[in-house]
Design a protein around this motif. Structure first.
Motif: not given
Length: 160
Positions: A46-59, A88-89
């Motif tokens: 669902a995060a796709g290429q969204d940097k904010a969502k990927l950043g939250a998942l990464e953290q 991805i991110g």
């Protein structure tokens, strides 16, 4: 200033998500209920290429890797999914964001988990982390790190 506020809010949100999902992931086994893994995979998708969502998942995933109460299966799953998110991110500008992975590379037992996360991740930041760890390790641990670093460089040359 606004960027710092955004990063702080992102970290708080990631901590809240990690706390919400951690109990389910923490006790994960190969033969047990995989609902938590499926939910995590759906969130990554669902995060796709969204940097904010990927950043939250990464953290969130980095936070989970720091925990000592996760089963090996859970840590392996988290490391693998972190690798997907990093692939991805892309990399943060500063290697300090990945201190947990750098520390894990130096530990014989943890090195393979860190490499599981770093193997699909591409970029100079990740290559520097691997190169520094290779200089501080020996034996199988160092060979594994060099193997990952070699794959990064081979793939980099293939795209030139």
């Amino acid at each position: 200033m606004i960027r710092l506020l955004f990063v702080s809010l992102l970290a708080v949100a990631a901590s809240a998500l990690a706390a919400e999902n951690a109990p389910v992931i923490a006790g994960l086994t190969y033969s047990g209920d995989q609902t938590a893994v499926e939910a995590l995979d759906q969130r990554i998708s669902a995060a796709g290429q969204d940097k904010a969502k990927l950043g939250a998942l990464e953290q969130e995933l980095l936070g989970l890797l720091r925990r000592n109460d996760l089963t090996f299966t859970a840590r392996q799953t988290v490391a693998q999914r972190l690798g997907w998110v990093l692939a991805i991110g892309g990399a943060a500008a500063d290697a300090s964001a990945y201190k947990p992975l750098a520390a894990m590379l130096l530990d014989e037992r943890e090195s393979e988990l860190a490499r599981l996360a770093l193997d699909p991740a591409r970029g100079d930041v990740f290559d520097r982390i691997l190169a520094e760890a290779a200089g501080k390790t020996s034996g199988r641990t160092r060979l594994g790190i060099l193997d990952t670093l070699g794959r990064h460089r081979e793939i980099g040359r293939a795209h030139v």
